[in-house]
Design a protein around this motif. Structure first.
Motif, short mmCIF file in Angstrom:
data_model
loop_
_atom_site.label_atom_id
_atom_site.label_comp_id
_atom_site.label_asym_id
_atom_site.label_seq_id
_atom_site.Cartn_x
_atom_site.Cartn_y
_atom_site.Cartn_z
N LEU A 157 9.19 -86.90 -32.36
CA LEU A 157 9.32 -85.44 -32.27
C LEU A 157 10.73 -85.07 -31.84
CD1 LEU A 157 6.23 -84.29 -30.17
CD2 LEU A 157 6.72 -83.61 -32.54
N ALA A 158 11.26 -83.96 -32.36
CA ALA A 158 12.57 -83.49 -31.87
C ALA A 158 12.40 -82.93 -30.48
CB ALA A 158 13.13 -82.43 -32.80
N LEU A 159 11.33 -82.20 -30.25
CA LEU A 159 11.01 -81.65 -28.93
C LEU A 159 9.58 -81.15 -28.96
CD1 LEU A 159 12.63 -78.11 -28.50
CD2 LEU A 159 12.48 -79.26 -30.67
N ALA A 160 9.00 -80.98 -27.78
CA ALA A 160 7.63 -80.44 -27.73
C ALA A 160 7.71 -78.98 -28.18
CB ALA A 160 7.09 -80.54 -26.31
N PRO A 161 6.87 -78.57 -29.11
CA PRO A 161 7.00 -77.21 -29.65
C PRO A 161 6.53 -76.13 -28.67
CG PRO A 161 5.05 -78.29 -30.55
CD PRO A 161 5.76 -79.32 -29.71
N GLU A 162 7.24 -75.00 -28.71
CA GLU A 162 6.79 -73.83 -27.92
C GLU A 162 6.06 -72.86 -28.82
OE1 GLU A 162 9.62 -72.27 -24.68
OE2 GLU A 162 10.89 -72.94 -26.31
N SER A 163 6.37 -72.90 -30.12
CA SER A 163 5.76 -71.95 -31.05
C SER A 163 5.02 -72.75 -32.13
CB SER A 163 6.83 -71.06 -31.66
OG SER A 163 7.55 -71.81 -32.62
N ASN A 164 4.85 -72.16 -33.29
CA ASN A 164 4.13 -72.84 -34.38
C ASN A 164 5.07 -73.63 -35.29
OD1 ASN A 164 5.27 -70.44 -35.18
ND2 ASN A 164 3.87 -70.18 -36.89
N ILE A 165 6.27 -73.92 -34.78
CA ILE A 165 7.26 -74.69 -35.54
C ILE A 165 7.40 -76.08 -34.90
CG2 ILE A 165 9.73 -74.79 -36.15
CD1 ILE A 165 9.64 -71.65 -35.97
N VAL A 166 7.30 -77.12 -35.73
CA VAL A 166 7.39 -78.48 -35.20
C VAL A 166 8.44 -79.27 -36.01
CG1 VAL A 166 6.13 -80.59 -34.58
CG2 VAL A 166 4.92 -78.39 -34.63
N CYS A 167 9.40 -79.84 -35.31
CA CYS A 167 10.42 -80.67 -35.97
C CYS A 167 10.19 -82.13 -35.57
CB CYS A 167 11.82 -80.24 -35.53
SG CYS A 167 12.21 -78.54 -35.95
N PHE A 168 10.18 -83.00 -36.55
CA PHE A 168 9.87 -84.41 -36.30
C PHE A 168 10.51 -85.25 -37.39
CE2 PHE A 168 6.68 -85.30 -39.65
CZ PHE A 168 6.53 -84.01 -40.15
N ARG A 169 10.47 -86.55 -37.23
CA ARG A 169 10.98 -87.41 -38.31
C ARG A 169 10.32 -88.78 -38.28
NH1 ARG A 169 17.06 -89.09 -36.78
NH2 ARG A 169 16.59 -89.98 -34.76
N PHE A 170 10.48 -89.46 -39.38
CA PHE A 170 9.97 -90.83 -39.47
C PHE A 170 11.10 -91.76 -39.09
CE2 PHE A 170 9.04 -94.84 -41.56
CZ PHE A 170 7.71 -95.02 -41.21
N VAL A 171 10.84 -92.65 -38.14
CA VAL A 171 11.89 -93.59 -37.75
C VAL A 171 11.54 -95.03 -38.13
CG1 VAL A 171 13.03 -92.25 -35.95
CG2 VAL A 171 11.01 -93.56 -35.37
N GLY A 172 10.24 -95.32 -38.16
CA GLY A 172 9.82 -96.68 -38.51
C GLY A 172 10.33 -97.70 -37.50
N GLU A 173 10.68 -98.86 -38.00
CA GLU A 173 11.16 -99.91 -37.09
C GLU A 173 12.44 -100.53 -37.64
OE1 GLU A 173 8.58 -103.16 -35.67
OE2 GLU A 173 7.00 -101.63 -35.77
N GLY A 174 13.37 -100.81 -36.74
CA GLY A 174 14.56 -101.57 -37.10
C GLY A 174 15.54 -100.88 -38.04
N ARG A 175 15.45 -99.56 -38.17
CA ARG A 175 16.40 -98.87 -39.05
C ARG A 175 17.56 -98.31 -38.24
NH1 ARG A 175 11.51 -97.70 -41.89
NH2 ARG A 175 11.78 -97.96 -44.13
N THR A 176 18.73 -98.26 -38.84
CA THR A 176 19.89 -97.67 -38.17
C THR A 176 19.78 -96.16 -38.23
OG1 THR A 176 21.21 -97.45 -40.17
CG2 THR A 176 21.35 -99.57 -38.99
N ALA A 177 20.60 -95.50 -37.39
CA ALA A 177 20.58 -94.03 -37.35
C ALA A 177 20.86 -93.45 -38.74
CB ALA A 177 21.61 -93.53 -36.34
N GLU A 178 21.80 -94.08 -39.42
CA GLU A 178 22.17 -93.56 -40.73
C GLU A 178 21.04 -93.75 -41.75
OE1 GLU A 178 25.79 -95.15 -42.36
OE2 GLU A 178 25.48 -93.92 -44.16
N GLN A 179 20.38 -94.89 -41.67
CA GLN A 179 19.25 -95.15 -42.58
C GLN A 179 18.12 -94.16 -42.34
OE1 GLN A 179 18.70 -99.26 -41.53
NE2 GLN A 179 19.63 -100.03 -43.42
N ILE A 180 17.90 -93.83 -41.07
CA ILE A 180 16.82 -92.88 -40.74
C ILE A 180 17.14 -91.51 -41.35
CG2 ILE A 180 15.74 -91.62 -38.82
CD1 ILE A 180 16.07 -94.21 -37.16
#
Ligand SMILES: *Cc1c(COP(=O)(O)O)cnc(C)c1O
Length: 472
Positions: A391-414
């Motif tokens: 999660l980017a942050l715990a949501p305060e409203s009905n908007i949620v930002c998140f991402r898939f990171v998986g395992e062993g990937r570099t920041a750029e690959q993510i």
């Protein structure tokens, strides 16, 4: 005669019944998810070619055209629509839209808005009451949050300067969070403030304005010869749904006698919920507030409330002479809409909102706001508990930002992976979500706008993302 036939009541009755059936079928298919695509994505060129071909075919049955429009549009009533902050409107309100389109009363003067002007006042005062403004408050409806924010800043300027008569005598400025909607920046530039006049206050880890910095930024602006006309609080910001500390901004504005404007285009709707209203604590101290009815309040676009703590301020925004329209130019008449809106001719938007209120009561707004917010909290929990997601942050409203990171990937690959996931989701069309960049990191972003979305849909979204990620 073509015109006679086109205006024929019987022709209309027949065609309109057919359209109602088409729309009801669409609603049923979307809501039951028999309709598999939320967004029938095609490139701009593909879509252009399709319509070019269609245009070349010449005149045809309206029902064929309507069927194409329905099929080829993004389907907000599909529970897997989780994209931009536009409401899947209640069918009742859309029906009122057909009514008002046909009646087409233009609103600017009372005689052209016999119904919509009084309803507009009633709806404005329903909101000012919810906000906690006093007896001097009221407001108006205008065409969208962008125009409403510009209008509010024009009012702020009109109450503090002579720009309207004399032009610019001193450079002006507004203070706003760096996370504010881009329309605030656009409004300030439109008003001639330039890039130096739109002063962006940095945000904290939760993407809220760092209000402790207001004083320093304000002093710097004043020292460089600018007159600050307003501070704008975001309630909430668009990309992350973060609510600024409105109490702190109100205190600051009070200290320096500045206009306090709240851009609550999206999140101001929480005034309908006792549970979520604490998010906008301090909003009752604002001079002006914007709330979009077409975001969390079930109404077709566009329909935006611009509310004033002192209603009389709104008559200063455009004190212009239009003798042919208003006999009594200087009078503060609430019923002549055009005196204080940018629009001359204006849609009868109040009728659409009032149709909801009259039919279902204001509780339906409460229910919608709470359902959407609760759903976001639940989604954040699901994301948090699921391996490989962040999660980017715990949501305060009905908007949620998140991402898939998986395992062993570099920041750029993510980064690349999430951009590719979002593109693939768009092309597949089974879900509609968007993306945003926060502090240089790319996130997938959902705004939960459809109250018929379930936990099952949210889990299915994460499953789909995981499946795509595994193949990349
Ligand atoms: C959506 C939004 C706007 C713009 O409103 P429109 O009705 O799309 O013109 C402005 N500010 C915020 C915070 C928003 O969410």
């Amino acid at each position: 005669m073509r015109l006679q036939q086109a205006y024929s009541a019987e022709h209309f009755r027949e065609e309109a019944h057919r359209l109602v059936d088409q729309l009801a079928d669409y609603l049923a298919a979307a809501q039951s998810q028999q309709l598999e695509t939320v967004i029938p994505y095609q490139s701009p060129e593909e879509n252009f070619l399709f319509w070019q071909q269609n245009a070349q075919e010449g005149a045809g049955a309206s029902s064929d055209f309507f069927a194409e429009v329905i099929q080829r549009s993004t389907h907000l009533h599909h529970p897997r629509y989780m994209g931009h902050q536009v409401s899947p409107p209640l069918p009742m309100a859309a029906m009122a839209g057909m009514l008002t389109s046909l009646l087409n009363n233009g609103m600017a003067v009372y005689e052209m808005g016999l119904v919509s002007n009084p309803l507009e006042r009633i709806l404005s005062e329903l909101l000012t009451h919810k906000i906690g403004f006093g007896a001097e408050a009221s407001g108006l409806l205008t065409s969208g949050g962008t125009l409403a924010n510009l209008t509010a800043l024009l009012t702020a300027r009109a109450t503090q300067t002579e720009v309207w008569e004399n032009g610019h005598e001193q450079p002006l400025a507004v203070l706003v969070s760096e996370e504010a909607h881009y329309c605030i920046d656009r409004a300030a530039r439109t008003m001639g403030m330039g890039s130096e006049g739109i002063i962006k206050i940095p945000t904290n880890a939760r993407f809220q304005m760092r209000t402790e910095l207001l004083e320093a930024y304000y002093q710097k602006a004043v020292q460089s010869g600018r007159k600050v006309i307003a501070v704008v609080g975001s309630a909430c910001s668009t990309s992350t749904g973060a609510y600024d500390d409105l109490v702190a901004i109100a205190d600051f504005c009070e200290k320096h006698q500045l206009w306090f404007h709240v851009d609550g285009a999206h999140g101001g709707a929480v005034v309908f919920s006792e549970r979520y209203k604490p998010l906008v604590k301090g909003i009752e101290r604002a001079d002006s507030v914007v709330i979009d009815w077409h975001k969390m309040l079930l109404t077709p676009a566009l329909a935006t409330a611009l509310l004033f703590k002192r209603n009389q301020d709104s008559f200063q925004t455009f004190h212009q002479k239009a003798q042919y329209l208003w006999a009594n130019q200087g009078a503060q008449e609430w019923f002549n809409s055009g005196k204080r809106t940018f629009e001359c001719t204006k849609l009868m938007m109040s009728v659409k909102i009032y149709a909801i209120l009259k039919t279902y009561g204001e509780e339906i707004f409460t229910e919608n706001v709470e359902t959407l917010h609760d759903l976001a909290v639940r989604f954040a929990q699901i994301v948090h508990e699921r391996q490989g997601f962040e999660l980017a942050l715990a949501p305060e409203s009905n908007i949620v930002c998140f991402r898939f990171v998986g395992e062993g990937r570099t920041a750029e690959q993510i980064q690349i992976l999430n951009a590719a996931i979002r593109q693939k989701l768009l092309e597949e069309g089974a879900f509609y979500i968007v993306q945003t960049t926060l502090r240089d990191k790319l996130y997938l972003r959902v705004s939960l706008m459809n109250p018929l979305t379930t936990e099952n849909d949210l889990t299915a979204l994460l499953d789909a993302i995981e499946r795509l990620a595994m193949k990349m």
